[in-house]
Scaffold this motif. Sequence first.
Motif, PDB file in Angstrom:
ATOM      1  N   ASN A 295      49.689  51.346  36.803  1.00  0.00           N
ATOM      2  CA  ASN A 295      50.471  51.242  38.033  1.00  0.00           C
ATOM      3  C   ASN A 295      49.979  50.069  38.884  1.00  0.00           C
ATOM      4  N   SER A 296      50.792  49.685  39.867  1.00  0.00           N
ATOM      5  CA  SER A 296      50.465  48.500  40.668  1.00  0.00           C
ATOM      6  C   SER A 296      49.180  48.692  41.476  1.00  0.00           C
ATOM      7  N   GLY A 297      48.910  49.941  41.878  1.00  0.00           N
ATOM      8  CA  GLY A 297      47.677  50.224  42.612  1.00  0.00           C
ATOM      9  C   GLY A 297      46.441  49.916  41.788  1.00  0.00           C
TER      10      GLY A 297
ATOM     11  N   ILE B 142      46.246  47.678  39.320  1.00  0.00           N
ATOM     12  CA  ILE B 142      46.133  46.227  39.189  1.00  0.00           C
ATOM     13  C   ILE B 142      45.576  45.610  40.467  1.00  0.00           C
ATOM     14  N   ASP B 143      46.068  46.094  41.629  1.00  0.00           N
ATOM     15  CA  ASP B 143      45.579  45.582  42.915  1.00  0.00           C
ATOM     16  C   ASP B 143      44.082  45.853  43.077  1.00  0.00           C
TER      17      ASP B 143
ATOM     18  N   GLU C 293      42.032  43.619  40.724  1.00  0.00           N
ATOM     19  CA  GLU C 293      41.932  42.237  41.216  1.00  0.00           C
ATOM     20  C   GLU C 293      40.936  42.131  42.366  1.00  0.00           C
TER      21      GLU C 293
END
Length: 232
Positions: free
Chosen positions: A10-12, A14-15, A18
Amino acid sequence: KKNNGVIIFNSGLIDKLETIVLDCIEIFSYENIAILTMNKEEKKDLIILFSEFCISYLFYHEFAHIMQMLDSTDQKNQHLQEEYSDVNSFNIKNHVYELDADHFGVSMSTTDLLTYIWNKQYPINPVLLFNLITISLFTISSLIIEFSGKDFKTIYYKRKSHPHPLIRIIECTEQILFFISQNFKIDEVFFQATLQRNIKIIDQINYSSCRAVGYSNLLEYKIHEIEKYINE
């Protein structure tokens, strides 16, 4: 389901990944040797390289679980979350599978790192190698620490859904160093220095929620029990 596996990032995730990589590169850039051997342009390249390195590790870690479960008839293992759960019933197979997936994940991501090193400079620059291997150990260690929540401080063995994060870090770092040693003829002292450098950096920083993990102390006082667990 029906021999089809799905890996979901999910995008969370990946964030957060990073952010961890950015923090690791920034912290590493202030390390004594790094100050003398790195420049600002290199930092940009390293952020991209190790973001890909960590995503590769995570993807192939999950891919290993799919391969492990292809012939599994245990429905409880058909759906996995990477979050630690405080389960009372210890299942050694789950711990073995988790370490196995870690080994596969870091082996595949280290393959990408070796390709970068070979393309960057040949013959190999020892300082470049020293920095890149240390960052690889540091980012993987930090990733495991951050995703393990509060589980780091107190060592455990035959408990919970995943092996203790310190044990996972030990296995991942040893696998990375072993994998690289199979491709470069480098003295063992070099790898020991890299390992100690990583431990020293981790001991000097606070992770989220102001957590200091006490990596070297846990290793010093619990190494025999850890080795016993890993060997079993």
